[in-house]
Design a protein around this motif. Structure first.
Motif, PDB file in Angstrom:
ATOM      1  N   GLU A   8      15.866   0.880   1.894  1.00  5.78           N
ATOM      2  CA  GLU A   8      14.879   1.647   1.123  1.00  5.78           C
ATOM      3  C   GLU A   8      13.972   0.734   0.300  1.00  5.78           C
ATOM      4  OE1 GLU A   8      14.482   5.118  -2.305  1.00  5.78           O
ATOM      5  OE2 GLU A   8      16.483   4.474  -1.680  1.00  5.78           O
ATOM      6  N   ARG A   9      14.540  -0.272  -0.328  1.00  2.00           N
ATOM      7  CA  ARG A   9      13.733  -1.159  -1.182  1.00  2.00           C
ATOM      8  C   ARG A   9      12.691  -1.918  -0.362  1.00  2.00           C
ATOM      9  NH1 ARG A   9      17.025  -5.150  -3.777  1.00  2.00           N
ATOM     10  NH2 ARG A   9      15.303  -5.489  -5.201  1.00  2.00           N
ATOM     11  N   LYS A  10      13.097  -2.432   0.793  1.00  2.00           N
ATOM     12  CA  LYS A  10      12.156  -3.172   1.630  1.00  2.00           C
ATOM     13  C   LYS A  10      11.107  -2.237   2.225  1.00  2.00           C
ATOM     14  CE  LYS A  10      11.546  -6.476   5.247  1.00  2.00           C
ATOM     15  NZ  LYS A  10      12.086  -7.306   6.292  1.00  2.00           N
ATOM     16  N   ALA A  11      11.521  -1.070   2.668  1.00  2.00           N
ATOM     17  CA  ALA A  11      10.567  -0.104   3.217  1.00  2.00           C
ATOM     18  C   ALA A  11       9.538   0.280   2.162  1.00  2.00           C
ATOM     19  CB  ALA A  11      11.304   1.133   3.732  1.00  2.00           C
ATOM     20  N   LEU A  12       9.990   0.504   0.932  1.00  2.00           N
ATOM     21  CA  LEU A  12       9.059   0.824  -0.143  1.00  2.00           C
ATOM     22  C   LEU A  12       8.119  -0.349  -0.410  1.00  2.00           C
ATOM     23  CD1 LEU A  12       7.968   2.693  -2.332  1.00  2.00           C
ATOM     24  CD2 LEU A  12       9.770   1.807  -3.846  1.00  2.00           C
ATOM     25  N   ALA A  13       8.637  -1.571  -0.362  1.00  2.00           N
ATOM     26  CA  ALA A  13       7.773  -2.743  -0.559  1.00  2.00           C
ATOM     27  C   ALA A  13       6.685  -2.784   0.510  1.00  2.00           C
ATOM     28  CB  ALA A  13       8.609  -4.021  -0.534  1.00  2.00           C
ATOM     29  N   ALA A  14       7.034  -2.456   1.755  1.00  2.00           N
ATOM     30  CA  ALA A  14       6.040  -2.425   2.833  1.00  2.00           C
ATOM     31  C   ALA A  14       4.989  -1.348   2.570  1.00  2.00           C
ATOM     32  CB  ALA A  14       6.728  -2.197   4.177  1.00  2.00           C
ATOM     33  N   VAL A  15       5.427  -0.160   2.161  1.00  2.00           N
ATOM     34  CA  VAL A  15       4.488   0.930   1.845  1.00  2.00           C
ATOM     35  C   VAL A  15       3.580   0.526   0.690  1.00  2.00           C
ATOM     36  CG1 VAL A  15       4.326   3.291   0.929  1.00  2.00           C
ATOM     37  CG2 VAL A  15       5.948   2.766   2.772  1.00  2.00           C
ATOM     38  N   LEU A  16       4.154  -0.023  -0.371  1.00  2.00           N
ATOM     39  CA  LEU A  16       3.354  -0.428  -1.528  1.00  2.00           C
ATOM     40  C   LEU A  16       2.396  -1.564  -1.179  1.00  2.00           C
ATOM     41  CD1 LEU A  16       6.003  -0.176  -4.387  1.00  2.00           C
ATOM     42  CD2 LEU A  16       4.034   1.345  -3.996  1.00  2.00           C
ATOM     43  N   PHE A  17       2.799  -2.448  -0.267  1.00  2.00           N
ATOM     44  CA  PHE A  17       1.897  -3.508   0.185  1.00  2.00           C
ATOM     45  C   PHE A  17       0.678  -2.892   0.869  1.00  2.00           C
ATOM     46  CE2 PHE A  17       0.238  -6.481   3.293  1.00  2.00           C
ATOM     47  CZ  PHE A  17       0.016  -7.602   2.508  1.00  2.00           C
ATOM     48  N   VAL A  18       0.926  -1.952   1.761  1.00  2.00           N
ATOM     49  CA  VAL A  18      -0.186  -1.281   2.451  1.00  2.00           C
ATOM     50  C   VAL A  18      -1.078  -0.589   1.430  1.00  2.00           C
ATOM     51  CG1 VAL A  18      -0.821   0.552   4.077  1.00  2.00           C
ATOM     52  CG2 VAL A  18       1.078  -1.002   4.617  1.00  2.00           C
ATOM     53  N   LEU A  19      -0.479   0.134   0.504  1.00  2.00           N
ATOM     54  CA  LEU A  19      -1.265   0.833  -0.513  1.00  2.00           C
ATOM     55  C   LEU A  19      -2.102  -0.148  -1.339  1.00  2.00           C
ATOM     56  CD1 LEU A  19       1.276   3.526  -1.678  1.00  2.00           C
ATOM     57  CD2 LEU A  19      -0.949   3.951  -0.651  1.00  2.00           C
ATOM     58  N   LYS A  20      -1.505  -1.254  -1.743  1.00  2.00           N
ATOM     59  CA  LYS A  20      -2.234  -2.250  -2.541  1.00  2.00           C
ATOM     60  C   LYS A  20      -3.437  -2.769  -1.757  1.00  2.00           C
ATOM     61  CE  LYS A  20      -0.725  -6.557  -2.989  1.00  2.00           C
ATOM     62  NZ  LYS A  20      -1.652  -7.544  -2.575  1.00  2.00           N
ATOM     63  N   GLU A  21      -3.220  -3.077  -0.488  1.00  2.00           N
ATOM     64  CA  GLU A  21      -4.295  -3.620   0.345  1.00  2.00           C
ATOM     65  C   GLU A  21      -5.375  -2.572   0.644  1.00  2.00           C
ATOM     66  OE1 GLU A  21      -4.529  -6.989   1.421  1.00  2.00           O
ATOM     67  OE2 GLU A  21      -3.020  -7.068  -0.172  1.00  2.00           O
ATOM     68  N   MET A  22      -5.010  -1.306   0.554  1.00  2.00           N
ATOM     69  CA  MET A  22      -5.949  -0.207   0.839  1.00  2.00           C
ATOM     70  C   MET A  22      -6.526   0.390  -0.445  1.00  2.00           C
ATOM     71  SD  MET A  22      -5.942   0.236   4.274  1.00  2.00           S
ATOM     72  CE  MET A  22      -6.392   1.935   4.565  1.00  2.00           C
ATOM     73  N   GLY A  23      -6.359  -0.275  -1.557  1.00  2.00           N
ATOM     74  CA  GLY A  23      -6.945   0.198  -2.806  1.00  2.00           C
ATOM     75  C   GLY A  23      -6.116   1.212  -3.565  1.00  2.00           C
ATOM     76  N   GLY A  24      -4.828   1.317  -3.258  1.00  2.00           N
ATOM     77  CA  GLY A  24      -3.935   2.203  -3.999  1.00  2.00           C
ATOM     78  C   GLY A  24      -3.822   3.610  -3.437  1.00  2.00           C
ATOM     79  N   LYS A  25      -4.515   3.875  -2.318  1.00  2.00           N
ATOM     80  CA  LYS A  25      -4.495   5.223  -1.750  1.00  2.00           C
ATOM     81  C   LYS A  25      -4.703   5.134  -0.243  1.00  2.00           C
ATOM     82  CE  LYS A  25      -6.795   9.693  -2.416  1.00  2.00           C
ATOM     83  NZ  LYS A  25      -7.772  10.413  -3.237  1.00  2.00           N
TER      84      LYS A  25
END
Length: 172
Positions: A8-25
């Motif tokens: 779960e922690r790594k999967a969330l890190a991947a999701v948050l990475f995508v979100l960060k790179e996409m401007g938070g949304k």
């Protein structure tokens, strides 16, 4: 199960990475496809996925099952519930990913997938994702080996991935 462990922690890190790179949304559908193609790339190059999630062949393409449930906040993934919010069909967050959980190769494949898919429209992503691995799943779980084959993995790489999955199954 994908044959690889879900963290779960790594999967969330991947999701948050995508979100960060996409401007938070990012739209839920686009997020699912970015993760799918990042996992596919990582399987091809490094014999393991980034997320370890299992992909289900949904009507509009592959969806990472546990991540999708976490994003929708319908199951007990408390870290997802704390970090993510929904705005209609979009996932939003102002949190940063824990980069210690993502390897250089994870970031490489996530970044490439973002670049390749960020500007694609909904139907472009649907059409891109409805290929052999998706079709063979017939609405069920997409085979990790089929994902790797579709990405261009050699027979030797497929055999190696299969051995790794067997090793993980023996541990669990």
């Amino acid at each position: 199960m994908s044959g690889f462990p879900f963290n779960e922690r790594k999967a969330l890190a991947a999701v948050l990475f995508v979100l960060k790179e996409m401007g938070g949304k990012v739209d839920k559908h686009k997020l699912a496809k970015i993760l799918y193609y990042a996992d596919e790339k990582h399987l091809l190059r490094y014999a393991r996925p980034v997320t370890g999630d299992r992909y289900v062949a949904m009507p509009y393409g592959p969806v990472p099952s546990r991540i999708y449930d976490g994003v929708k906040q319908t199951v007990g993934l408390p870290l997802f519930q704390e970090a993510l919010n929904l705005d209609g069909n979009a996932v939003i967050s102002d949190q940063f990913p824990d980069m210690k959980l993502l390897s250089k190769t994870d970031v490489e494949c996530l970044s490439e997938s973002i670049q390749e898919n960020k500007d694609l429209q909904f139907w472009d992503l649907v059409n891109k994702s409805h290929k052999e691995a998706y079709n063979k799943a017939c609405g069920g779980t997409i085979s990790v080996l089929d994902m790797a084959k579709e990405a261009g993995a050699s027979d030797e790489m497929i055999e190696y991935i299969n051995e790794l999955m067997s090793d993980y199954q023996a541990i669990c």
